[in-house]
Design an enzyme around this catalytic site. Structure first.
Site, short mmCIF file in Angstrom:
data_model
loop_
_atom_site.label_atom_id
_atom_site.label_comp_id
_atom_site.label_asym_id
_atom_site.label_seq_id
_atom_site.Cartn_x
_atom_site.Cartn_y
_atom_site.Cartn_z
N GLY A 48 54.88 40.92 45.78
CA GLY A 48 55.13 40.37 44.45
C GLY A 48 55.37 41.37 43.34
O GLY A 48 56.01 41.05 42.34
N GLU A 102 49.83 45.63 40.15
CA GLU A 102 49.70 44.32 40.80
C GLU A 102 50.45 43.28 39.97
O GLU A 102 50.50 43.39 38.74
CB GLU A 102 48.22 43.91 40.86
CG GLU A 102 47.57 44.05 42.22
CD GLU A 102 48.01 43.00 43.23
OE1 GLU A 102 49.16 42.52 43.19
OE2 GLU A 102 47.18 42.66 44.09
N ASP A 103 51.01 42.29 40.63
CA ASP A 103 51.65 41.21 39.90
C ASP A 103 50.61 40.26 39.30
O ASP A 103 50.67 39.91 38.14
CB ASP A 103 52.63 40.44 40.79
CG ASP A 103 52.02 40.05 42.14
OD1 ASP A 103 50.86 40.43 42.42
OD2 ASP A 103 52.70 39.38 42.92
N ASP A 106 43.93 37.25 41.05
CA ASP A 106 43.39 35.89 41.00
C ASP A 106 41.88 35.98 41.25
O ASP A 106 41.10 36.19 40.31
CB ASP A 106 44.13 35.08 42.07
CG ASP A 106 43.80 33.61 42.05
OD1 ASP A 106 42.96 33.20 41.25
OD2 ASP A 106 44.39 32.85 42.84
N PHE A 155 48.89 27.69 39.21
CA PHE A 155 49.81 28.45 40.05
C PHE A 155 51.09 28.77 39.28
O PHE A 155 51.69 27.89 38.66
CB PHE A 155 50.13 27.66 41.32
CG PHE A 155 50.79 28.48 42.37
CD1 PHE A 155 50.04 29.37 43.16
CD2 PHE A 155 52.15 28.39 42.59
CE1 PHE A 155 50.66 30.15 44.13
CE2 PHE A 155 52.77 29.16 43.57
CZ PHE A 155 52.03 30.04 44.33
N VAL A 156 51.50 30.04 39.33
CA VAL A 156 52.73 30.46 38.64
C VAL A 156 53.72 31.10 39.62
O VAL A 156 53.33 31.63 40.66
CB VAL A 156 52.43 31.45 37.49
CG1 VAL A 156 51.71 30.76 36.34
CG2 VAL A 156 51.63 32.65 37.97
N ASP A 162 56.16 34.35 44.18
CA ASP A 162 56.84 33.33 44.97
C ASP A 162 56.01 32.08 45.18
O ASP A 162 54.78 32.09 45.02
CB ASP A 162 57.19 33.89 46.35
CG ASP A 162 55.98 33.97 47.26
OD1 ASP A 162 54.95 34.49 46.82
OD2 ASP A 162 56.05 33.49 48.41
N ARG A 168 61.09 34.23 43.56
CA ARG A 168 60.83 35.61 43.12
C ARG A 168 61.91 36.11 42.17
O ARG A 168 61.69 37.00 41.36
CB ARG A 168 60.77 36.56 44.32
CG ARG A 168 59.60 36.34 45.25
CD ARG A 168 59.46 37.53 46.20
NE ARG A 168 58.63 37.25 47.36
CZ ARG A 168 57.31 37.33 47.38
NH1 ARG A 168 56.65 37.64 46.28
NH2 ARG A 168 56.63 37.10 48.49
#
Ligand code: 5GP
Length: 179
Positions: A48, A102-103, A106, A155-156, A162, A168
């Site tokens: 990601g 990091e993207d 969580d 959730f994004v 993705d 993406r």
């Protein structure tokens, strides 16, 4: 409001590409102020983070290098279950100033595993940068040094993130509608 359908789910525009770029420029400036002259090594966690990494690096005005890694999970031989291993680290990071990109963080589980592994390579320092965090879920588990945006526990997708392989390539970040 702009919406996109990805597989079976509908997502609505959440953070525009323009807003993302403004924040990335700020983070790039801050990192450059801190690390200029120290040739830090960006370590980008795939998949990601590849879009974020490309933009962050270009927002930095200093000498810097990059390496891409992936965490693969496999069933261990012991009953401890999933063990994550690091693949792709092609640089010697002993004594280096490492900036992890990091993207999204969580629960922080991925990052916690990654930090444990990274520590065995003996870096000089480790700085964590994440485009997104979900503080409701993360609590104080991992301290992220630079955060692009703190978001609610929804959730994004988009900007490298993705949903089952797709989305993406979207320039903006979208949030699951009603989710
Ligand atoms: P953690 O180990 O911190 O719970 O999860 C980190 C990984 O889960 C991220 O690198 C990402 O791959 C995935 N992830 C967590 N939240 C989201 C989300 O909202 N959207 C997408 N696309 N992936 C997510």
């Amino acid at each position: 409001m702009k919406e996109v359908k990805v597989h079976d789910k509908v997502f609505e525009l959440y953070i525009s590409a323009e807003k993302i770029q403004v924040r990335i420029d700020e983070i790039g400036k801050a990192l450059s102020e801190e690390f200029r002259g120290r040739n830090p090594l960006f370590v980008s966690i795939l998949n990601g983070s590849f879009v974020f990494t490309a933009d962050i690096m270009r927002a930095c005005d200093m000498d810097c290098e990059v390496s891409f890694v992936k965490l693969s999970s496999y069933q261990g031989t012991q009953t401890t279950g999933k063990i994550k291993t690091l693949i792709g680290l092609d640089m010697n990071i002993a004594g280096r100033e490492v900036i992890i990109l990091e993207d999204i963080v969580d629960t922080g589980n991925t990052l916690t595993h990654f930090l444990e592994i990274l520590d065995t390579y003996d870096p000089k320092s480790v700085t964590l940068v994440s485009l997104l965090t979900k503080p409701e879920v993360l609590k104080d588990k991992v301290k992220v040094d630079q955060i692009g945006f703190e978001i609610p526990n929804k959730f994004v997708v988009g900007y490298g993130l993705d949903y089952d392989g797709l989305a993406r390539n979207l320039k903006d970040i979208y949030q699951l509608k009603g989710g």
